[in-house]
Scaffold this motif. Structure first.
Motif, mmCIF file in Angstrom:
data_model
loop_
_atom_site.group_PDB
_atom_site.id
_atom_site.type_symbol
_atom_site.label_atom_id
_atom_site.label_comp_id
_atom_site.label_asym_id
_atom_site.label_seq_id
_atom_site.Cartn_x
_atom_site.Cartn_y
_atom_site.Cartn_z
ATOM 1 N N ASN A 151 0.797 -1.227 0.000
ATOM 2 C CA ASN A 151 0.000 0.000 0.000
ATOM 3 C C ASN A 151 0.830 1.277 0.000
ATOM 4 O OD1 ASN A 151 -1.966 -1.916 0.328
ATOM 5 N ND2 ASN A 151 -2.793 -1.119 2.224
ATOM 6 N N PHE A 152 1.814 1.338 0.881
ATOM 7 C CA PHE A 152 2.570 2.582 1.047
ATOM 8 C C PHE A 152 4.057 2.261 0.997
ATOM 9 C CE2 PHE A 152 4.552 6.091 3.288
ATOM 10 C CZ PHE A 152 3.911 7.179 2.715
ATOM 11 N N ARG A 153 4.791 2.966 0.113
ATOM 12 C CA ARG A 153 6.204 2.660 -0.105
ATOM 13 C C ARG A 153 7.043 3.928 -0.024
ATOM 14 N NH1 ARG A 153 5.285 0.611 -5.772
ATOM 15 N NH2 ARG A 153 3.342 1.747 -5.395
ATOM 16 N N ILE A 154 8.129 3.845 0.725
ATOM 17 C CA ILE A 154 9.065 4.950 0.893
ATOM 18 C C ILE A 154 10.443 4.493 0.436
ATOM 19 C CG2 ILE A 154 10.277 6.413 2.585
ATOM 20 C CD1 ILE A 154 7.814 6.284 4.341
ATOM 21 N N VAL A 155 11.177 5.366 -0.245
ATOM 22 C CA VAL A 155 12.582 5.119 -0.543
ATOM 23 C C VAL A 155 13.392 6.227 0.122
ATOM 24 C CG1 VAL A 155 12.408 6.349 -2.770
ATOM 25 C CG2 VAL A 155 14.323 4.795 -2.323
ATOM 26 N N VAL A 156 14.387 5.843 0.883
ATOM 27 C CA VAL A 156 15.275 6.812 1.524
ATOM 28 C C VAL A 156 16.449 7.049 0.588
ATOM 29 C CG1 VAL A 156 16.740 7.292 3.519
ATOM 30 C CG2 VAL A 156 14.574 6.075 3.812
ATOM 31 N N SER A 176 -0.391 -2.104 4.843
ATOM 32 C CA SER A 176 0.995 -2.521 4.737
ATOM 33 C C SER A 176 1.890 -1.389 4.239
ATOM 34 C CB SER A 176 1.103 -3.728 3.796
ATOM 35 O OG SER A 176 0.622 -3.383 2.515
ATOM 36 N N ALA A 177 3.171 -1.473 4.609
ATOM 37 C CA ALA A 177 4.123 -0.440 4.212
ATOM 38 C C ALA A 177 5.465 -1.085 3.906
ATOM 39 C CB ALA A 177 4.272 0.610 5.313
ATOM 40 N N ALA A 178 6.261 -0.401 3.098
ATOM 41 C CA ALA A 178 7.611 -0.859 2.767
ATOM 42 C C ALA A 178 8.539 0.332 2.750
ATOM 43 C CB ALA A 178 7.635 -1.558 1.406
ATOM 44 N N ILE A 179 9.770 0.099 3.163
ATOM 45 C CA ILE A 179 10.795 1.133 3.091
ATOM 46 C C ILE A 179 12.013 0.533 2.407
ATOM 47 C CG2 ILE A 179 11.616 0.610 5.439
ATOM 48 C CD1 ILE A 179 12.233 3.653 5.668
ATOM 49 N N LEU A 180 12.544 1.259 1.441
ATOM 50 C CA LEU A 180 13.685 0.803 0.663
ATOM 51 C C LEU A 180 14.893 1.649 1.031
ATOM 52 C CD1 LEU A 180 14.987 -0.848 -1.650
ATOM 53 C CD2 LEU A 180 14.037 0.832 -3.257
ATOM 54 N N LEU A 181 15.973 0.976 1.434
ATOM 55 C CA LEU A 181 17.188 1.644 1.894
ATOM 56 C C LEU A 181 18.340 1.291 0.975
ATOM 57 C CD1 LEU A 181 16.754 0.724 5.673
ATOM 58 C CD2 LEU A 181 16.107 2.873 4.584
ATOM 59 N N GLY A 182 19.193 2.271 0.673
ATOM 60 C CA GLY A 182 20.266 2.074 -0.281
ATOM 61 C C GLY A 182 21.534 1.501 0.319
ATOM 62 N N SER A 197 9.491 6.448 -10.194
ATOM 63 C CA SER A 197 8.507 6.205 -11.256
ATOM 64 C C SER A 197 7.561 5.071 -10.896
ATOM 65 C CB SER A 197 9.217 5.874 -12.566
ATOM 66 O OG SER A 197 9.979 6.980 -13.021
ATOM 67 N N SER A 198 8.042 4.125 -10.057
ATOM 68 C CA SER A 198 7.204 2.984 -9.697
ATOM 69 C C SER A 198 6.265 3.280 -8.528
ATOM 70 C CB SER A 198 8.068 1.769 -9.371
ATOM 71 O OG SER A 198 8.796 1.981 -8.173
ATOM 72 N N GLY A 199 6.322 4.528 -8.012
ATOM 73 C CA GLY A 199 5.333 4.919 -7.011
ATOM 74 C C GLY A 199 5.848 5.079 -5.595
ATOM 75 N N PHE A 200 7.157 4.976 -5.386
ATOM 76 C CA PHE A 200 7.718 5.195 -4.055
ATOM 77 C C PHE A 200 7.742 6.691 -3.733
ATOM 78 C CE2 PHE A 200 9.043 0.932 -4.658
ATOM 79 C CZ PHE A 200 9.452 0.417 -3.433
ATOM 80 N N THR A 201 7.543 7.021 -2.471
ATOM 81 C CA THR A 201 7.704 8.394 -1.993
ATOM 82 C C THR A 201 9.136 8.594 -1.543
ATOM 83 O OG1 THR A 201 5.397 8.496 -1.214
ATOM 84 C CG2 THR A 201 6.958 10.086 -0.277
ATOM 85 N N PRO A 202 9.878 9.549 -2.156
ATOM 86 C CA PRO A 202 11.282 9.753 -1.744
ATOM 87 C C PRO A 202 11.338 10.499 -0.412
ATOM 88 C CG PRO A 202 10.682 11.301 -3.477
ATOM 89 C CD PRO A 202 9.495 10.387 -3.305
#
Length: 204
Positions: A151-156, A176-182, A197-202
């Motif tokens: 549902n909700f996705r964040i990229v740091v 549900s939520a997801a966070i993507l870390l580099g 572009s795939s819908g993550f919030t930066p």
């Protein structure tokens, strides 16, 4: 009562029970990362025991959160797995990105994943909490596809226009939520473009 990690040998069970010998009719608490159980020893077998489950409590993660972390080298990865287990995330997704220093060859991930799962279970066992699912490592593109239904996705990241992290976090009503870390050197520019572009919030 003591917490026991299931699947070990009888000697390991006694170690978790503080060295107290196990006898017929004894009750103890057992734990496998998904459930906490009260067990009764019904029989002592060669090299083990036969038990009956008297009560079982299913465990749940503190939040339906998937943390996708690009692989980082050395003991920092083990530390990351420990901390994610302690705070109660639902699952951890290892990601192989363009700037990841750690490279896992074809078929070389299985041994790593098995060890990571043991680390997660041991860390969660400290509080008899939910042990997060440790997924098989994925390429960056595959990871974006896997996370897409969440549902909700964040990229740091360091992208221009990224929100402060506390502003980007969901209010708790989004499921549900997801966070993507580099990795150590952040994401490659093309990866940042793809993930946004795939819908993550930066956020940063």
């Amino acid at each position: 009562e003591a917490v026991l990690l299931l699947g070990g040998q009888l000697g390991e069970a006694q170690q978790h029970l503080g060295g107290v010998p196990l006898h017929l009719g004894d009750e103890f608490m057992a734990y496998d990362g998904q459930s906490e159980m009260r067990l009764l020893i019904e029989g002592v077998l060669r090299g083990g025991v036969r038990v009956a489950v008297l009560a079982e409590r299913r465990l749940a993660p503190a939040a339906e959160l998937t943390v996708a972390q690009c692989l980082i080298k050395g003991p920092r990865w083990d530390y990351f797995i420990e901390k994610m287990s302690e705070i109660g995330v639902a699952r951890v997704l290892p990601v192989m990105s363009a700037r990841s220093i750690v490279k896992l060859g074809a078929g070389g991930a299985s041994a790593h994943v098995e060890r990571w799962r043991k680390i997660a279970l041991a860390a969660a066992a400290q509080s008899a909490g939910f042990a997060p699912e440790i997924l098989e490592p994925m390429s960056f593109g595959d990871a974006l596809g896997f996370l897409a239904p969440i549902n909700f996705r964040i990229v740091v990241c360091f992208a221009g226009g990224a929100l402060p992290l506390w502003e980007a976090l969901p209010d708790g009503s989004r499921g549900s939520a997801a966070i993507l870390l580099g990795p150590e050197g952040d994401f490659a520019p093309e990866e940042v473009d793809a993930v946004i572009s795939s819908g993550f919030t930066p956020a940063g």
